[in-house]
Design an enzyme around this catalytic site. Sequence first.
Site, mmCIF file in Angstrom:
data_model
loop_
_atom_site.group_PDB
_atom_site.id
_atom_site.type_symbol
_atom_site.label_atom_id
_atom_site.label_comp_id
_atom_site.label_asym_id
_atom_site.label_seq_id
_atom_site.Cartn_x
_atom_site.Cartn_y
_atom_site.Cartn_z
ATOM 1 N N ASP A 79 -9.238 -6.492 -3.596
ATOM 2 C CA ASP A 79 -8.716 -5.247 -3.015
ATOM 3 C C ASP A 79 -9.557 -4.068 -3.493
ATOM 4 O OD1 ASP A 79 -7.258 -3.028 -2.165
ATOM 5 O OD2 ASP A 79 -5.326 -3.946 -2.642
ATOM 6 N N HIS B 118 -6.863 -6.283 0.467
ATOM 7 C CA HIS B 118 -5.784 -5.298 0.594
ATOM 8 C C HIS B 118 -4.882 -5.717 1.746
ATOM 9 C CE1 HIS B 118 -3.938 -1.428 -0.069
ATOM 10 N NE2 HIS B 118 -3.938 -1.218 1.248
ATOM 11 N N SER C 149 0.825 -1.197 0.000
ATOM 12 C CA SER C 149 0.000 0.000 0.000
ATOM 13 C C SER C 149 0.866 1.258 0.000
ATOM 14 C CB SER C 149 -0.975 -0.048 1.174
ATOM 15 O OG SER C 149 -2.009 0.885 1.011
#
Length: 187
Positions: A127, A164, A38
Amino acid sequence: MRHAAALLALALCVPAGASDRLGGYAADIREVTVSGVSSGGYMAIQLQVAHSSRVKGVAVFAAGPYYCAQGSLWAAYYNCTTPSDWTPLPKTEVLKAQAERMARSGQIDPVANLGTARVWLFAGGQDRTVAQPVVEAALRFYESFNRSAHVRPYAFVRDQRAGHAMITTDAGGACKASAPPYLNDCD
């Protein structure tokens, strides 16, 4: 009161005692790589591109191309995570041209190094925080510097189940989760 403030300021400026020197691991500094998930993935890409003469590769979960936000918090939050018709990803050609300008001015290492950088990218099919097209844009960015049709030092993994997170073989939450600790057991 002024005396106490002065003492506090002085105490904050006095260096802490030296800590023990960290041990070495005989790592080859000519083969440094970085990785992240991320925002850490974005940071890894920024670091690899900016210091491409020393950082030879990058492994990223859920992040997009170099200079995607172009200095805009709005773009970082919308265009570079979940792009739409109203908030599109920047075009690869624009990001490539910006990197080339930065390299010419000496702000980052020469972009010629990016043609041989080892790149591993992962996009989770579940995600919803960083959409798969964003990760695909990171791949296109690196590919735009590759002049050799015979050498493709890139890998792009698209997992249709992962949320995610950083995936593992046997630890963490459910594979499709997007929740702390952001480690997902995807077998």
